[in-house]
Write a protein that holds these residues in place. Structure first.
Motif, PDB file in Angstrom:
ATOM      1  N   GLN A 208       0.868  -1.102  -0.079  1.00  0.00           N
ATOM      2  CA  GLN A 208      -0.208   0.021  -0.062  1.00  0.00           C
ATOM      3  C   GLN A 208       0.997   1.287  -0.037  1.00  0.00           C
ATOM      4  O   GLN A 208       1.951   1.255   0.738  1.00  0.00           O
ATOM      5  CB  GLN A 208      -1.016   0.110   1.212  1.00  0.00           C
ATOM      6  N   ASP A 209       0.520   2.276  -0.623  1.00  0.00           N
ATOM      7  CA  ASP A 209       1.108   3.458  -1.063  1.00  0.00           C
ATOM      8  C   ASP A 209       0.481   4.465  -0.613  1.00  0.00           C
ATOM      9  O   ASP A 209      -0.801   4.539  -0.226  1.00  0.00           O
ATOM     10  CB  ASP A 209       1.264   3.490  -2.304  1.00  0.00           C
ATOM     11  N   PHE A 210       1.032   5.626   0.005  1.00  0.00           N
ATOM     12  CA  PHE A 210       0.591   6.833   0.460  1.00  0.00           C
ATOM     13  C   PHE A 210       0.665   8.107  -0.128  1.00  0.00           C
ATOM     14  O   PHE A 210       1.768   8.533  -0.538  1.00  0.00           O
ATOM     15  CB  PHE A 210       1.135   7.069   1.880  1.00  0.00           C
ATOM     16  N   LYS A 211      -0.221   8.131  -1.202  1.00  0.00           N
ATOM     17  CA  LYS A 211       0.072   9.252  -2.123  1.00  0.00           C
ATOM     18  C   LYS A 211      -0.165  10.776  -1.887  1.00  0.00           C
ATOM     19  O   LYS A 211       0.625  11.557  -2.393  1.00  0.00           O
ATOM     20  CB  LYS A 211      -1.185   9.061  -3.361  1.00  0.00           C
ATOM     21  N   ARG A 212      -1.004  11.028  -0.804  1.00  0.00           N
ATOM     22  CA  ARG A 212      -1.009  12.633  -0.396  1.00  0.00           C
ATOM     23  C   ARG A 212       0.106  12.759   0.443  1.00  0.00           C
ATOM     24  O   ARG A 212       0.628  11.989   1.139  1.00  0.00           O
ATOM     25  CB  ARG A 212      -2.305  12.631   0.445  1.00  0.00           C
ATOM     26  N   THR A 222       1.131  13.162  -4.480  1.00  0.00           N
ATOM     27  CA  THR A 222       2.428  13.426  -4.611  1.00  0.00           C
ATOM     28  C   THR A 222       2.797  12.026  -5.588  1.00  0.00           C
ATOM     29  O   THR A 222       2.120  11.243  -5.887  1.00  0.00           O
ATOM     30  CB  THR A 222       3.311  13.299  -3.486  1.00  0.00           C
ATOM     31  N   GLY A 223       4.121  11.868  -5.716  1.00  0.00           N
ATOM     32  CA  GLY A 223       4.491  10.555  -6.503  1.00  0.00           C
ATOM     33  C   GLY A 223       4.433   9.420  -5.431  1.00  0.00           C
ATOM     34  O   GLY A 223       4.311   7.955  -5.718  1.00  0.00           O
ATOM     35  N   GLY A 224       4.501   9.662  -4.106  1.00  0.00           N
ATOM     36  CA  GLY A 224       4.048   8.573  -2.972  1.00  0.00           C
ATOM     37  C   GLY A 224       5.068   8.927  -1.875  1.00  0.00           C
ATOM     38  O   GLY A 224       6.382   9.263  -2.074  1.00  0.00           O
TER      39      GLY A 224
HETATM   40  N1  GLY Z   1       3.372   4.753  -6.032  1.00  0.00           N
HETATM   41  C1  GLY Z   1       2.821   5.399  -7.084  1.00  0.00           C
HETATM   42  C2  GLY Z   1       3.483   5.144  -8.596  1.00  0.00           C
HETATM   43  O1  GLY Z   1       4.617   4.588  -8.860  1.00  0.00           O
HETATM   44  O2  GLY Z   1       2.884   5.500  -9.488  1.00  0.00           O
END
Ligand code: GLY
Ligand code: AMP
Length: 423
Positions: A208-212, A222-224
Motif C-alpha cells: 500500500q502506497d501513501f499518495k497524499r 505526490t509521487g508517493g
Molecule cells: N506509487 C505510485 C506510482 O509509482 O505511480
C-alpha cells in the motif's frame, strides 16, 4: 548475467540492490543512476537523456549486457524498450504500444472494457461541456484525470465542482488534450505488481502506497510518500482474484491486439464494498512500493526479470517471501510537491542502523558532499518482525537523517499496524 538498469530514483536503487545480491548476476550497471546507486553498482551517464532509445541501446551493446531493465514510464512510453530489443538485447519493460496502458488513461479504459476488467465507470471528454455533463452525471466526489503522463499530478479528486472543471480545462488546453471523468471509488487502495512475459502472469506481494503529501491523507497528491507490505487486512484470495479478473484478461487482450505486454503491469486497486476495482494501470514498478516489495522478496530477482524478458515465466519456481514486514518512509524536500527546494546538504545517512537508505533526488556537490536534487530525496526502508517493528526502525532511521526544511509523513502503515483498515 550482466544487467543494465535505466533510471535515477529510489525504485531503481532498490532494483539495483536486489540484483547486486543475486549470485547469478555478475555485474549491474545503472544509467544514469544516482549517488546511492553508485555505491553498489557502476553508474554511467546518459547525456541525451533516458528517452533516447538509440543511446540506451548503444550503451547496452557497449557494455555487453544480457538484460536491460527500464524503471520509469517516460522511456517506456517513448519506445526505448523497442529500440533496445531491435538491437538484439533482452529487455524487461513493455514496448511503446504496450506501455500505452499507462501512457493513456483512455486507452487503459478501452482495454479494460474489452477485457471485462472491473474498474470505475468513466467518460473520455474532449470539451468542457462534456466534462460538465460527466461531472453532473456521476456527482461528487469528482474524479478528473489527464489522459496522458503527468508524473503523479494529472489526477484531481475533489468535492469542489469548480476545481474539478478548472483542472479539466487546464488538461484540455494542452495539444490533443483529453480528460477522463470517473465515478468515485470508495475503499482502501492497494498496489499489485504483476510480472508478465506477454502470456504468463506472476504476481508479487501486495503493498500500500501513501499518495497524499500529509498525515491523514491531507494535501495534494505526490509521487508517493511511503509504503508497506504485506497487507494483513486484505481479503483472503485477493491476489489470485486480481490475477484472474484483472491481470490475465488484460495480458490476453494486449496479446490479441498484437502488442503483448512484457514487464510489470502495476495494478492500482480500490477495494470497494462491491469488490476490487482498478483505479489505474502503470507499465512499470511503482515507487515507493517497489522498495518494500523487493525488501521482502527472497527469490533472487535476476531470474524473475530475465524469465519475463525472454518469455519463460511459466517455468519459474514459485516465488519465496521473507516472513517479515517492510515499511518505507520518503524524506521529501521543503516545498514538495509544489515547488521543491534543492541543493541542501544531507547528513546522518552513515549513522543509520537497522534500515537502508535508498537515494532518489540526491546529487554530489562540487566538494563531493551529498545534497538534495529533487522532490523526493530519500526512501528509508526497514524490515521488522511485524509492521510495528518495521515502522519503529524506519522512523528511527529517518530521525537520524538531517536535511534542512525536509518533511515526511509520520503515519505510514500506522492504521494497518493498529488494525484500523477494513474492506
Ligand atoms: N506509487 C505510485 C506510482 O509509482 O505511480
Ligand atoms: P491515478 O493516477 O489514476 O492512480 O490516480 C491517483 C490517485 O487518485 C489514486 O491513487 C487514488 O488515490 C485517486 N483516485 C484515482 N481514481 C479514483 C477514483 N475513481 N475514485 C477515487 N479515487 C481515485
Amino acid at each position: 548475467m550482466k544487467v543494465l538498469v535505466i533510471g535515477t530514483g529510489a525504485r531503481e536503487h532498490a532494483l539495483v540492490h536486489a540484483l547486486a545480491q543475486d549470485s547469478a548476476v555478475e555485474t549491474v550497471v545503472a544509467a544514469p543512476g544516482n549517488p546511492g546507486i553508485d555505491q553498489v553498482a557502476l553508474c554511467r551517464d546518459l547525456p541525451t537523456g533516458m528517452t533516447d532509445g538509440a543511446a540506451v541501446a548503444d550503451l547496452a551493446v557497449e557494455l555487453g549486457v544480457d538484460l536491460v531493465v527500464i524503471g520509469p514510464e517516460a522511456p517506456l512510453v517513448a519506445g526505448v524498450a523497442d529500440t533496445v530489443r531491435q538491437r538484439g538485447v533482452a529487455v524487461f519493460g513493455p514496448s511503446a504500444a504496450a506501455a500505452q496502458l499507462e501512457g493513456s488513461k483512455a486507452f487503459a479504459k478501452e482495454v479494460m472494457a474489452a477485457a471485462g476488467v472491473p474498474t470505475a465507470l468513466a467518460h473520455v471528454c474532449t470539451t468542457e461541456d462534456e466534462v460538465a455533463a460527466a461531472l453532473d452525471g456521476f456527482g461528487a466526489p469528482h474524479v478528473v484525470k489527464d489522459d496522458g503522463l503527468a508524473a503523479g499530478k494529472g489526477v484531481i479528486v475533489t468535492d469542489d465542482r469548480a476545481a474539478a472543471l478548472d483542472h479539466a480545462r487546464a488538461c484540455l488546453a494542452k495539444a490533443g488534450g483529453r480528460v477522463v471523468v470517473e465515478e468515485f471509488l470508495d475503499g482502501p487502495e492497494a498496489s499489485l505488481f504483476c510480472i508478465c512475459d506477454g502470456e504468463t502472469v506472476v504476481p508479487l506481494a501486495l503493498a500500500q502506497d501513501f499518495k497524499r503529501v500529509g498525515d491523514g491523507d491531507a494535501g495534494p497528491n505526490t509521487g508517493g510518500m511511503g509504503a508497506y507490505s504485506p497487507l494483513d487486512w486484505a481479503p483472503e484470495g485477493l491476489v489470485a482474484d486480481v490475477v484472474a479478473r484483472v491481470a490475465q484478461p488484460t495480458i490476453e487482450e494486449m496479446a490479441r491486439r498484437g502488442t503483448p505486454f512484457v514487464g510489470v503491469l502495476y495494478v492500482g486497486l480500490a477495494l470497494t464494498s462491491r469488490g476490487p476495482r482498478v483505479v489505474e494501470f502503470n507499465a512499470r514498478f511503482g515507487d515507493p512500493e517497489t522498495q518494500v516489495v523487493l525488501a521482502r522478496l527472497a527469490t533472487p530477482l535476476g531470474a524473475v526479470l530475465w524469465s519475463a524478458a525472454v518469455g519463460t515465466l511459466d517455468e519459474l519456481a514459485p516465488l519465496q517471501w521473507r516472513d517479515e514486514a517492510a515499511v518505507t518512509v520518503v524524506v521529501a524536500s521543503e516545498g514538495y510537491p509544489e515547488a521543491p527546494v534543492t541543493g541542501r546538504p544531507i547528513s546522518g545517512v552513515v549513522d543509520v542502523r537497522d534500515a537502508s537508505v535508498l537515494h532518489a533526488g540526491t546529487a554530489l556537490d562540487a566538494e563531493g558532499l551529498l545534497v538534495s536534487a529533487g522532490g523526493r530525496v530519500l526512501s528509508v526502508v526497514a524490515l521488522g518482525r511485524d509492521l510495528a517493528e518495521a515502522r519503529e526502525r524506519a522512523y528511527a532511521a529517518v530521525e537520524r537523517i538531517e536535511l534542512p526544511g525536509s518533511h515526511h509523513r509520520t503515519d505510514i502503515a500506522l492504521a494497518a499496524q493498529r488494525g484500523q483498515i477494513s474492506c
